[in-house]
Design a protein around this motif. Structure first.
Motif, PDB file in Angstrom:
ATOM      1  N   ALA A  33     -10.635   0.284  12.065  1.00  0.00           N
ATOM      2  CA  ALA A  33     -10.514   1.559  12.775  1.00  0.00           C
ATOM      3  C   ALA A  33     -10.116   2.681  11.825  1.00  0.00           C
ATOM      4  N   ALA A  34      -9.241   2.371  10.876  1.00  0.00           N
ATOM      5  CA  ALA A  34      -8.819   3.394   9.917  1.00  0.00           C
ATOM      6  C   ALA A  34      -9.956   3.781   8.989  1.00  0.00           C
ATOM      7  N   ARG A  35     -10.795   2.805   8.606  1.00  0.00           N
ATOM      8  CA  ARG A  35     -11.942   3.127   7.749  1.00  0.00           C
ATOM      9  C   ARG A  35     -12.936   4.031   8.472  1.00  0.00           C
ATOM     10  N   VAL A  36     -13.088   3.803   9.757  1.00  0.00           N
ATOM     11  CA  VAL A  36     -13.975   4.672  10.533  1.00  0.00           C
ATOM     12  C   VAL A  36     -13.480   6.111  10.491  1.00  0.00           C
ATOM     13  N   ILE A  39      12.621  -4.187  -6.973  1.00  0.00           N
ATOM     14  CA  ILE A  39      11.810  -3.046  -6.530  1.00  0.00           C
ATOM     15  C   ILE A  39      10.380  -3.156  -7.039  1.00  0.00           C
ATOM     16  N   LEU A  40      10.226  -3.456  -8.344  1.00  0.00           N
ATOM     17  CA  LEU A  40       8.879  -3.529  -8.912  1.00  0.00           C
ATOM     18  C   LEU A  40       8.093  -4.700  -8.344  1.00  0.00           C
ATOM     19  N   GLN A  41       8.762  -5.843  -8.118  1.00  0.00           N
ATOM     20  CA  GLN A  41       8.040  -6.977  -7.531  1.00  0.00           C
ATOM     21  C   GLN A  41       7.663  -6.717  -6.081  1.00  0.00           C
ATOM     22  N   LEU A  42       8.488  -5.983  -5.354  1.00  0.00           N
ATOM     23  CA  LEU A  42       8.113  -5.626  -3.989  1.00  0.00           C
ATOM     24  C   LEU A  42       6.834  -4.783  -3.983  1.00  0.00           C
ATOM     25  N   ILE A  43       6.744  -3.865  -4.915  1.00  0.00           N
ATOM     26  CA  ILE A  43       5.557  -3.002  -4.983  1.00  0.00           C
ATOM     27  C   ILE A  43       4.325  -3.807  -5.376  1.00  0.00           C
ATOM     28  N   THR A  44       4.415  -4.541  -6.490  1.00  0.00           N
ATOM     29  CA  THR A  44       3.237  -5.256  -6.985  1.00  0.00           C
ATOM     30  C   THR A  44       2.831  -6.407  -6.063  1.00  0.00           C
ATOM     31  N   SER A  45       3.793  -7.154  -5.553  1.00  0.00           N
ATOM     32  CA  SER A  45       3.460  -8.302  -4.703  1.00  0.00           C
ATOM     33  C   SER A  45       2.897  -7.862  -3.361  1.00  0.00           C
ATOM     34  N   THR A  46       3.441  -6.785  -2.802  1.00  0.00           N
ATOM     35  CA  THR A  46       2.938  -6.298  -1.521  1.00  0.00           C
ATOM     36  C   THR A  46       1.514  -5.775  -1.659  1.00  0.00           C
ATOM     37  N   MET A  47       1.254  -5.034  -2.725  1.00  0.00           N
ATOM     38  CA  MET A  47      -0.092  -4.491  -2.922  1.00  0.00           C
ATOM     39  C   MET A  47      -1.096  -5.595  -3.241  1.00  0.00           C
ATOM     40  N   SER A  48      -0.714  -6.523  -4.109  1.00  0.00           N
ATOM     41  CA  SER A  48      -1.650  -7.598  -4.450  1.00  0.00           C
ATOM     42  C   SER A  48      -1.864  -8.545  -3.270  1.00  0.00           C
ATOM     43  N   GLY A  49      -0.799  -8.814  -2.504  1.00  0.00           N
ATOM     44  CA  GLY A  49      -0.959  -9.642  -1.316  1.00  0.00           C
ATOM     45  C   GLY A  49      -1.890  -9.017  -0.299  1.00  0.00           C
ATOM     46  N   TYR A  50      -1.785  -7.708  -0.125  1.00  0.00           N
ATOM     47  CA  TYR A  50      -2.692  -6.994   0.783  1.00  0.00           C
ATOM     48  C   TYR A  50      -4.130  -7.078   0.278  1.00  0.00           C
ATOM     49  N   ALA A  51      -4.315  -6.911  -1.032  1.00  0.00           N
ATOM     50  CA  ALA A  51      -5.662  -6.948  -1.587  1.00  0.00           C
ATOM     51  C   ALA A  51      -6.297  -8.328  -1.403  1.00  0.00           C
ATOM     52  N   ASN A 102      -8.575   2.408   1.118  1.00  0.00           N
ATOM     53  CA  ASN A 102      -7.813   1.154   1.142  1.00  0.00           C
ATOM     54  C   ASN A 102      -6.327   1.404   0.914  1.00  0.00           C
ATOM     55  N   PHE A 103      -6.014   2.310   0.004  1.00  0.00           N
ATOM     56  CA  PHE A 103      -4.603   2.581  -0.263  1.00  0.00           C
ATOM     57  C   PHE A 103      -3.939   3.261   0.928  1.00  0.00           C
ATOM     58  N   GLN A 104      -4.629   4.169   1.580  1.00  0.00           N
ATOM     59  CA  GLN A 104      -4.065   4.825   2.759  1.00  0.00           C
ATOM     60  C   GLN A 104      -3.847   3.823   3.896  1.00  0.00           C
ATOM     61  N   ILE A 105      -4.794   2.898   4.058  1.00  0.00           N
ATOM     62  CA  ILE A 105      -4.631   1.865   5.081  1.00  0.00           C
ATOM     63  C   ILE A 105      -3.406   1.006   4.774  1.00  0.00           C
ATOM     64  N   PHE A 106      -3.274   0.650   3.513  1.00  0.00           N
ATOM     65  CA  PHE A 106      -2.125  -0.169   3.117  1.00  0.00           C
ATOM     66  C   PHE A 106      -0.813   0.588   3.318  1.00  0.00           C
ATOM     67  N   ALA A 107      -0.743   1.822   2.827  1.00  0.00           N
ATOM     68  CA  ALA A 107       0.517   2.562   2.822  1.00  0.00           C
ATOM     69  C   ALA A 107       0.937   3.025   4.212  1.00  0.00           C
ATOM     70  N   ARG A 108      -0.020   3.376   5.061  1.00  0.00           N
ATOM     71  CA  ARG A 108       0.316   3.975   6.357  1.00  0.00           C
ATOM     72  C   ARG A 108       0.299   2.989   7.529  1.00  0.00           C
ATOM     73  N   ILE A 109      -0.411   1.880   7.370  1.00  0.00           N
ATOM     74  CA  ILE A 109      -0.553   0.952   8.503  1.00  0.00           C
ATOM     75  C   ILE A 109       0.131  -0.383   8.232  1.00  0.00           C
ATOM     76  N   TYR A 110      -0.246  -1.046   7.149  1.00  0.00           N
ATOM     77  CA  TYR A 110       0.212  -2.427   6.935  1.00  0.00           C
ATOM     78  C   TYR A 110       1.587  -2.521   6.275  1.00  0.00           C
ATOM     79  N   ALA A 111       1.853  -1.674   5.301  1.00  0.00           N
ATOM     80  CA  ALA A 111       3.149  -1.758   4.621  1.00  0.00           C
ATOM     81  C   ALA A 111       4.339  -1.539   5.567  1.00  0.00           C
ATOM     82  N   PRO A 112       4.274  -0.555   6.484  1.00  0.00           N
ATOM     83  CA  PRO A 112       5.432  -0.356   7.376  1.00  0.00           C
ATOM     84  C   PRO A 112       5.737  -1.542   8.290  1.00  0.00           C
ATOM     85  N   ILE A 113       4.727  -2.371   8.608  1.00  0.00           N
ATOM     86  CA  ILE A 113       4.985  -3.503   9.496  1.00  0.00           C
ATOM     87  C   ILE A 113       5.222  -4.795   8.715  1.00  0.00           C
ATOM     88  N   ALA A 114       5.328  -4.684   7.412  1.00  0.00           N
ATOM     89  CA  ALA A 114       5.546  -5.874   6.569  1.00  0.00           C
ATOM     90  C   ALA A 114       6.988  -5.971   6.084  1.00  0.00           C
TER      91      ALA A 114
END
Length: 282
Positions: free
Chosen positions: A177-180, A90-102, A185-197
């Motif tokens: 588009a989300a930044r506009v 669980i912890l590696q999924l959180i840290t790796s997904t966030m760092s990979g996105y960054a 960055n966290f909202q973009i990650f949590a709402r757009i990219y994380a669900p499709i990963a």
């Protein structure tokens, strides 16, 4: 005299047949030891070394499995492994997904150099860092504690690399588009990219589960109390003093320990395959 040429379709069939035979041989190399383990766990110790081996026991000895629970606190070992492996996954999924996105989609100074240093940690053997980690664990008061296995494994270079490769394939227009619209960055990650990963996340979860469920080296170093042992370390006690234990009972314990890894892989097989191939089209 001109040699007869094999038609292109015929050559393709020959190559395909050769590849199929090669895959069957490789699969047999991996599967036969598992089949032998299951077969031996259902035999008496005297029958374990029959030559030629009897792959299908005529009179299976199911009592070997009950003997495992009688000789060691297997339920305790199992729960310890579930806690350690589940927390790490669980912890590696959180840290790796966030760092990979960054590393893939967030712009910041020195990103390439930092990512190179993260990847460089994959070339350092675990044996070279075990002493410094052990000293830090003692300093934190976590000796002989299950958290001593979890905390050092919270971050992972491989997971970061895997998730970064997947996010690099994602269209950057989604983030723009989300930044506009005023998203951070966290909202973009949590709402757009994380669900499709989900495919690479499932792949990472399966690989981490398999690795840490079967881990022997770190638990052997960090844990001293029997009540804190994980399955790989705890099953060693089935061997008895000087290896005098029943090989059939030992292998019965091994079969029990294999079941969760096989079940996890079967449940996440579709996502696992998608995640493995996700980063190969960049």
């Amino acid at each position: 005299m001109q040699k007869a040429r094999i038609p292109h379709a015929g050559r393709r069939k020959v190559y395909r047949g050769f590849g199929l035979v090669l895959l069957i041989v490789i699969a047999a190399v991996f599967v036969l030891p598992i089949l032998w383990t299951i077969s031996t766990s259902l035999r008496t110790p005297a029958q374990s070394f029959d030559n030629p081996p009897q792959w299908i026991p005529l009179n299976p000895v199911w009592s070997n499995y009950s003997a495992v629970f009688q000789q060691v606190p297997l339920a305790t070992f199992f729960l310890n492994s579930v806690f350690v492996t589940g927390a790490i996954v669980i912890l590696q999924l959180i840290t790796s997904t966030m760092s990979g996105y960054a590393f893939a989609l967030v712009r910041f100074r020195g990103k390439g150099a930092v990512f190179a240093m993260v990847l460089a940690t994959m070339m350092v053997p675990a044996q070279t860092t075990i002493i410094p980690i052990f000293i830090l664990i003692r300093y934190l008061g976590l000796s002989d504690n299950l958290w001593s296995l979890v905390i050092p494994a919270v971050g992972g270079a491989f997971g970061t690399f895997l998730m970064r490769q997947y996010f690099l394939q994602m269209p950057s227009e989604l983030a723009e588009a989300a930044r506009v619209d005023g998203a951070s960055n966290f909202q973009i990650f949590a709402r757009i990219y994380a669900p499709i990963a989900l495919p690479p996340m499932a792949t990472l979860a399966v690989l981490n589960f398999s690795a840490y469920w079967n881990e022997f080296f770190r638990p052997l170093i960090f844990l001293q109390s029997t009540n804190n042992f994980t399955l790989p370390v705890g099953l060693v006690s089935l061997q008895g003093n000087f290896g005098t234990g029943s090989v059939s009972i030992v292998l019965a314990g091994v079969v029990i320990a294999l079941i969760p890894s096989i079940a996890i892989f079967l449940l996440a097989q579709r996502y696992f395959v998608e995640g493995i191939t996700a980063g190969s089209f960049r």
